[in-house]
Design a protein around this motif. Structure first.
Motif, PDB file in Angstrom:
ATOM      1  N   VAL A 182      22.045  36.259  54.535  1.00 29.28           N
ATOM      2  CA  VAL A 182      20.916  35.585  54.957  1.00 29.28           C
ATOM      3  C   VAL A 182      20.718  35.233  56.445  1.00 29.28           C
ATOM      4  O   VAL A 182      21.688  34.874  56.906  1.00 29.28           O
ATOM      5  CB  VAL A 182      20.978  34.068  54.307  1.00 29.28           C
ATOM      6  N   ALA A 183      19.568  35.613  57.043  1.00 29.37           N
ATOM      7  CA  ALA A 183      19.553  35.339  58.206  1.00 29.37           C
ATOM      8  C   ALA A 183      18.126  34.103  58.601  1.00 29.37           C
ATOM      9  O   ALA A 183      17.450  33.909  57.572  1.00 29.37           O
ATOM     10  CB  ALA A 183      18.712  36.826  59.231  1.00 29.37           C
ATOM     11  N   PHE A 184      18.325  33.364  59.640  1.00 28.49           N
ATOM     12  CA  PHE A 184      17.399  32.262  59.822  1.00 28.49           C
ATOM     13  C   PHE A 184      16.572  32.465  61.124  1.00 28.49           C
ATOM     14  O   PHE A 184      17.065  32.867  62.138  1.00 28.49           O
ATOM     15  CB  PHE A 184      18.151  31.026  59.843  1.00 28.49           C
ATOM     16  N   LEU A 185      15.507  32.202  60.844  1.00 27.83           N
ATOM     17  CA  LEU A 185      14.393  31.762  61.988  1.00 27.83           C
ATOM     18  C   LEU A 185      13.773  30.480  61.954  1.00 27.83           C
ATOM     19  O   LEU A 185      13.312  30.215  60.983  1.00 27.83           O
ATOM     20  CB  LEU A 185      13.434  33.201  62.090  1.00 27.83           C
ATOM     21  N   THR A 186      14.152  29.818  63.109  1.00 30.27           N
ATOM     22  CA  THR A 186      13.759  28.399  62.817  1.00 30.27           C
ATOM     23  C   THR A 186      13.304  27.853  64.045  1.00 30.27           C
ATOM     24  O   THR A 186      13.733  27.964  65.032  1.00 30.27           O
ATOM     25  CB  THR A 186      15.537  27.536  62.741  1.00 30.27           C
ATOM     26  N   ALA A 187      12.491  27.015  63.784  1.00 30.22           N
ATOM     27  CA  ALA A 187      11.627  26.182  64.882  1.00 30.22           C
ATOM     28  C   ALA A 187      12.688  25.155  65.427  1.00 30.22           C
ATOM     29  O   ALA A 187      13.431  24.309  64.650  1.00 30.22           O
ATOM     30  CB  ALA A 187      10.406  25.443  64.191  1.00 30.22           C
ATOM     31  N   ASP A 188      13.040  25.005  66.805  1.00 29.38           N
ATOM     32  CA  ASP A 188      14.024  24.300  67.168  1.00 29.38           C
ATOM     33  C   ASP A 188      13.695  22.893  67.425  1.00 29.38           C
ATOM     34  O   ASP A 188      13.280  22.314  68.607  1.00 29.38           O
ATOM     35  CB  ASP A 188      14.261  25.029  68.659  1.00 29.38           C
ATOM     36  N   TYR A 189      13.576  22.109  66.132  1.00 29.36           N
ATOM     37  CA  TYR A 189      13.558  20.665  66.381  1.00 29.36           C
ATOM     38  C   TYR A 189      13.914  20.116  65.115  1.00 29.36           C
ATOM     39  O   TYR A 189      14.304  20.756  64.147  1.00 29.36           O
ATOM     40  CB  TYR A 189      12.062  20.158  66.810  1.00 29.36           C
ATOM     41  N   ALA A 190      13.970  18.929  64.725  1.00 27.45           N
ATOM     42  CA  ALA A 190      14.641  18.180  63.664  1.00 27.45           C
ATOM     43  C   ALA A 190      14.184  18.904  62.350  1.00 27.45           C
ATOM     44  O   ALA A 190      15.207  19.283  61.706  1.00 27.45           O
ATOM     45  CB  ALA A 190      14.135  16.581  63.958  1.00 27.45           C
ATOM     46  N   TYR A 191      12.831  19.256  62.064  1.00 26.31           N
ATOM     47  CA  TYR A 191      12.476  19.671  60.764  1.00 26.31           C
ATOM     48  C   TYR A 191      13.321  21.065  60.533  1.00 26.31           C
ATOM     49  O   TYR A 191      13.900  21.147  59.446  1.00 26.31           O
ATOM     50  CB  TYR A 191      11.107  20.126  60.837  1.00 26.31           C
ATOM     51  N   GLY A 192      13.382  22.245  61.574  1.00 22.72           N
ATOM     52  CA  GLY A 192      13.908  23.004  61.302  1.00 22.72           C
ATOM     53  C   GLY A 192      15.593  22.885  61.331  1.00 22.72           C
ATOM     54  O   GLY A 192      16.092  23.644  60.225  1.00 22.72           O
ATOM     55  N   HIS A 193      15.998  22.127  61.987  1.00 19.69           N
ATOM     56  CA  HIS A 193      17.500  22.106  61.863  1.00 19.69           C
ATOM     57  C   HIS A 193      17.833  21.514  60.442  1.00 19.69           C
ATOM     58  O   HIS A 193      18.823  21.880  59.749  1.00 19.69           O
ATOM     59  CB  HIS A 193      17.900  20.937  62.892  1.00 19.69           C
ATOM     60  N   GLU A 194      17.004  20.434  60.185  1.00 16.28           N
ATOM     61  CA  GLU A 194      17.429  19.955  58.691  1.00 16.28           C
ATOM     62  C   GLU A 194      17.239  20.806  57.706  1.00 16.28           C
ATOM     63  O   GLU A 194      18.270  20.666  56.769  1.00 16.28           O
ATOM     64  CB  GLU A 194      16.567  18.549  58.570  1.00 16.28           C
ATOM     65  N   MET A 195      16.191  21.595  57.721  1.00 13.20           N
ATOM     66  CA  MET A 195      16.121  22.584  56.762  1.00 13.20           C
ATOM     67  C   MET A 195      17.340  23.691  56.747  1.00 13.20           C
ATOM     68  O   MET A 195      17.730  23.898  55.531  1.00 13.20           O
ATOM     69  CB  MET A 195      14.788  23.525  56.917  1.00 13.20           C
ATOM     70  N   VAL A 196      17.650  24.011  57.840  1.00 12.07           N
ATOM     71  CA  VAL A 196      18.741  25.141  57.853  1.00 12.07           C
ATOM     72  C   VAL A 196      20.168  24.409  57.435  1.00 12.07           C
ATOM     73  O   VAL A 196      21.004  24.982  56.324  1.00 12.07           O
ATOM     74  CB  VAL A 196      18.944  25.694  59.207  1.00 12.07           C
ATOM     75  N   ARG A 197      20.088  23.013  57.523  1.00 13.50           N
ATOM     76  CA  ARG A 197      21.430  22.671  57.383  1.00 13.50           C
ATOM     77  C   ARG A 197      21.506  22.234  55.588  1.00 13.50           C
ATOM     78  O   ARG A 197      22.516  22.658  55.083  1.00 13.50           O
ATOM     79  CB  ARG A 197      21.373  20.799  57.717  1.00 13.50           C
ATOM     80  N   GLY A 198      20.484  22.125  54.970  1.00 12.28           N
ATOM     81  CA  GLY A 198      20.152  22.023  53.602  1.00 12.28           C
ATOM     82  C   GLY A 198      19.987  23.565  52.979  1.00 12.28           C
ATOM     83  O   GLY A 198      21.079  23.478  52.040  1.00 12.28           O
ATOM     84  N   PHE A 199      19.692  24.240  53.347  1.00  8.08           N
ATOM     85  CA  PHE A 199      20.009  25.864  53.094  1.00  8.08           C
ATOM     86  C   PHE A 199      21.322  26.180  53.033  1.00  8.08           C
ATOM     87  O   PHE A 199      21.865  26.777  52.143  1.00  8.08           O
ATOM     88  CB  PHE A 199      19.008  27.085  53.876  1.00  8.08           C
ATOM     89  N   LEU A 200      22.069  25.811  54.015  1.00  6.04           N
ATOM     90  CA  LEU A 200      23.760  26.264  54.341  1.00  6.04           C
ATOM     91  C   LEU A 200      24.360  25.525  53.277  1.00  6.04           C
ATOM     92  O   LEU A 200      25.407  25.894  52.653  1.00  6.04           O
ATOM     93  CB  LEU A 200      24.212  25.890  55.857  1.00  6.04           C
ATOM     94  N   GLU A 201      23.919  24.221  52.976  1.00  7.50           N
ATOM     95  CA  GLU A 201      24.548  23.256  51.993  1.00  7.50           C
ATOM     96  C   GLU A 201      24.571  23.805  50.615  1.00  7.50           C
ATOM     97  O   GLU A 201      25.555  23.877  49.988  1.00  7.50           O
ATOM     98  CB  GLU A 201      24.266  21.851  52.109  1.00  7.50           C
ATOM     99  N   VAL A 202      23.331  24.227  50.173  1.00  4.60           N
ATOM    100  CA  VAL A 202      23.113  24.720  48.991  1.00  4.60           C
ATOM    101  C   VAL A 202      23.537  26.048  48.784  1.00  4.60           C
ATOM    102  O   VAL A 202      23.918  26.475  47.772  1.00  4.60           O
ATOM    103  CB  VAL A 202      21.577  24.743  48.488  1.00  4.60           C
ATOM    104  N   GLY A 203      23.826  26.682  50.005  1.00  8.18           N
ATOM    105  CA  GLY A 203      24.130  28.319  50.011  1.00  8.18           C
ATOM    106  C   GLY A 203      25.794  28.224  49.769  1.00  8.18           C
ATOM    107  O   GLY A 203      26.317  29.255  49.282  1.00  8.18           O
ATOM    108  N   LYS A 204      26.537  27.219  50.117  1.00  9.47           N
ATOM    109  CA  LYS A 204      28.032  27.273  49.752  1.00  9.47           C
ATOM    110  C   LYS A 204      28.126  27.431  48.330  1.00  9.47           C
ATOM    111  O   LYS A 204      29.136  28.381  48.018  1.00  9.47           O
ATOM    112  CB  LYS A 204      28.484  25.885  50.110  1.00  9.47           C
ATOM    113  N   ALA A 205      27.394  27.156  47.355  1.00  7.52           N
ATOM    114  CA  ALA A 205      27.654  27.300  45.975  1.00  7.52           C
ATOM    115  C   ALA A 205      27.370  28.591  45.693  1.00  7.52           C
ATOM    116  O   ALA A 205      27.843  29.257  44.695  1.00  7.52           O
ATOM    117  CB  ALA A 205      26.762  26.301  45.120  1.00  7.52           C
ATOM    118  N   PHE A 206      26.414  29.408  46.401  1.00  9.32           N
ATOM    119  CA  PHE A 206      26.421  30.895  46.037  1.00  9.32           C
ATOM    120  C   PHE A 206      27.083  31.729  46.930  1.00  9.32           C
ATOM    121  O   PHE A 206      26.702  33.114  46.901  1.00  9.32           O
ATOM    122  CB  PHE A 206      24.654  31.126  46.191  1.00  9.32           C
TER     123      PHE A 206
END
Lengths: 417, 294
Positions: A182-206
């Protein structure tokens, strides 16, 4: 001597013009109209949203649907005949501007409640003002921080999804199907950061492999210099966490670069308005989450009713995801007012906490500890064929039912039990 | 992040050149107008936006992209000439800030008029069928349409160069830029020259807007972001120098591209860092004439 005289004359004429001009502006401004209305003691809901800037399209939808909620409340007799009124302000997607506008809404307009915002960062700025002034704020845009003990107050409600819920639902769907790189392209502010954090967290299980997170500033108009590097990473999944016009342009240019041939593009949120503005080509096949899609009207009577009322008010147009949030955010507050029989802040808070509602998308309620609306998350895919009408742009491919297990726990957020 | 191959760096350089081509196309019109008329055209971004909307309108009427390529610069150029004839012409000889303020205000009027006519929300602008998809350029895949943009920019530059250097009208324009009074004494109606220069400059802006539309869609505010970047390009290249604008445009594209590769967060700032460095070392820019602004 003569030139002296004519000079002073011209100045006084200028001053006269300025005075007349300022008077005309004041007379024509919405501020004055609101002053007149205040005598009838309307229930005022301040509504700061970014009408101009990259999220303008979505913000205008929020206003339209919020107006519907107000109109319905008034048609049903208001609060014992007392009417509600929406006071819209442009926050320009800027936290400073939003704080100023909100303060103005509270101090000058004397609003009873504030509903609005369309940015993770801006809503925190609004929340800072409202919690200090003891005014109820129902936020209708995504944020994780607003749930956390540090930013939360008992005046703070959150009708929108949060990044943890959204990225969780999309991640659980995509990571099980399309691969682990998985690669990420992210808007550099709170929304983007929080989303990536969420994806990485749920990604641990996979057991996903994070190939890298490329960040771009908010309001980027050209992604061509970021895309070659993403292509070189050869990801199975490209996760694009941005919003509004950024999302439209990023998806369009990623399509141009041919990324879709080898990679599934996912986005935490697919905005209806953006999909319409960018056209089918750019969004084709992209998978993402959303809080609302008009197409679930086959499933919920409340959705059908909301769609029909919206169609009636706006020449057959259908509501969008962010529009629905504007509606939900205002309607919950006004329902609580009615249930409480008062606009008193404490009584309305209690009524909001007690609310079990189904106004537009199936059952919802505000969790006690963080006032997060517990609700379903839809996983949708953009389509370019077999469209029944101009709003038929997505298909719902999976639904995560309302479940507190998909939220971060109250203890995790720092709330005392 | 791993995966920094030579191919990637080459592709990244190429992406920078392609981006630079768009900057160049936008900035040469700006530079042309400033170099000849000493008018800092703050409405240049608005003409660019109008070009995109003109293309959109032609498509709505049933035209195709290839018709737009011809019709849009003509229409926007004509509009530019009207603006010069009836608005800007009255302000010549009053100092540089008068036309600057006029065009600044005009840009607001134009954006607002487009909002009224087409609405505040954006429109999609599909890439023409012939130019869709990506092609292998040896070091990796690159969108065909962006290659087309590079080609179109080169064609405009060549055309402009031939016009200015090889035609007698071009000679008059160059003479008029150097000393309008002598040209007037020689019996040339200089005001017509300026009219045409402004028309050409705005036509190129409209053309650039049309080319940008399939890359990012069409929205009333699309001219304001590129205007800031284009001023960096013209300042770095030297105000009024077309050659400077070309060199600086490509350089800015490459700087953005390379900083995107190593520090994407810095990409936007890098443009302004470049400008600061150039201004410290060479205040008039690469090919600028000192004292043109005074």
């Amino acid at each position: 001597m003569r030139s002296e005289v004519s000079k002073s004359r011209s100045i006084s004429r200028r001053r006269l013009l300025a005075t007349v001009g300022a008077g005309a502006v004041t007379a024509a401004s919405p501020f004055r109209i609101n002053l007149v209305k205040a005598e009838e003691a309307n229930i005022k809901i301040g509504f700061p949203v970014p009408l101009t800037g990259p999220y303008g399209t979505e913000a205008q939808d929020q206003v339209r649907a919020a107006q519907l909620a107000v109109a319905q409340f008034n048609e049903a007799g208001g609060l014992n005949g007392r009417k509600a009124e929406l006071v819209v302000r442009d926050d320009k997607l800027n936290p400073g501007e939003a704080a100023t506008r909100t303060l103005e809404l509270v101090e000058k307009e004397k609003v009873n409640f504030v509903v609005g915002s369309l940015s993770a960062a801006v809503q925190l700025a609004i929340n800072n003002v409202t919690k200090e002034r003891g005014i109820i704020f129902n936020s209708i845009s995504q944020s994780d921080a607003i749930n956390e003990a540090a930013d939360f107050s008992r005046f703070t409600f959150h009708e929108a999804l949060n990044p943890h819920m959204t990225s969780g639902a999309v991640g659980r769907y995509a990571f099980s199907k399309f691969g682990k790189r998985v690669a990420f392209l992210t808007a550099d502010y709170a929304y983007g950061h929080e989303m990536v954090r969420g994806f990485l967290e749920v990604g641990k299980a996979f057991n996903i492999e994070n190939l890298g997170d490329i960040r771009h500033p908010l309001g980027t108009t050209d992604f061509s210099t970021l895309l070659p590097r993403i292509l070189a990473l050869k990801p199975d999944i490209l996760c694009i966490s941005n919003f509004g016009r950024d999302q439209q342009i990023a998806l369009r240019q990623a399509t141009d670069f041919g990324i879709k041939k080898t990679t599934q593009i996912i986005a935490p949120l697919l905005s209806h308005a953006s999909r319409v503005a960018a056209g089918p080509q750019a969004f084709e096949g992209v998978i993402g989450g959303c809080s609302f899609y008009w197409g679930i009207e086959d499933k919920f009577a409340s959705t059908k009713a909301f769609n029909d009322a919206f169609r009636k008010m706006y020449d057959g147009k259908l509501p969008t995801d962010y529009g629905a949030l504007g509606y939900g955010g205002v309607r919950t507050v006004l329902s609580a007012v009615k249930n409480a029989g008062s606009v008193d802040t404490d009584k309305v808070i209690t009524a909001l906490e007690a609310l079990k509602y189904d106004y537009y998308k199936g059952p919802q309620y505000y969790r006690k500890c963080d006032h997060q609306s517990v609700q379903s998350v839809l996983v949708i895919r953009s389509k370019s064929k077999d469209q029944r009408n101009e709003s038929d742009v997505f298909e719902v491919i999976s639904t995560e039912e309302p479940d507190e297990a998909h939220l971060r726990s109250c203890a995790e957020l720092g709330h005392k039990a | 992040m791993a995966g920094l191959s030579l191919d990637l760096i080459a592709l990244q350089l190429f992406a920078g050149l392609a981006l630079g081509a768009i900057y160049v196309l936008f900035a040469i019109g700006l530079s042309l107008i400033f170099g000849m008329l000493t008018v800092v055209n703050f409405a240049h971004g608005a003409f660019y936006m109008v070009g995109a909307y003109a293309g959109l309108y032609i498509l709505m009427l049933g035209g195709n992209f290839w018709i737009c390529l011809l019709a849009v610069p003509l229409a926007v150029g004509l509009f530019g000439m009207l603006v010069e004839r009836f608005l800007i012409r009255r302000l010549y000889g009053r100092g540089i800030d008068y036309p600057l303020l006029l065009t600044f205000g005009l840009s607001y009027v134009m954006v607002e008029l487009v909002r009224l006519a087409f609405g505040k929300t954006g429109y999609p602008f599909d890439t023409p069928d012939l130019l869709q998809g990506a092609v292998n350029i040896g070091v990796g895949y690159f969108p065909l349409y962006r290659l087309f943009v590079i080609g179109a920019t080169a064609a405009v530059l060549l055309g402009l160069w031939l016009f200015l250097e090889k035609t007698s009208f071009g000679l008059i324009i160059r003479a008029g830029a150097r000393d309008p009074q002598i040209v007037r004494v020689l019996g040339v109606d200089i005001s017509n020259v300026w009219l045409i220069v402004f028309g050409i400059g705005t036509a190129i802006a409209g053309f650039a807007g049309l080319l940008a539309a399939p890359l990012q869609g069409v929205i009333p505010e699309m001219g304001s972001t590129i205007l800031a970047e284009a001023f960096v390009v013209t300042v770095v290249g030297g105000m009024g120098s077309i050659g400077g604008a070309v060199l600086a445009g490509l350089l800015v594209g490459i700087v953005v591209s390379m900083s995107s590769l190593f520090a994407p967060e810095m990409a936007k700032v890098s443009i302004f860092a470049l400008m600061a460095i150039v201004l410290i070392v060479r205040p008039q820019g690469f090919f600028g004439r000192a004292g043109l602004m005074s």
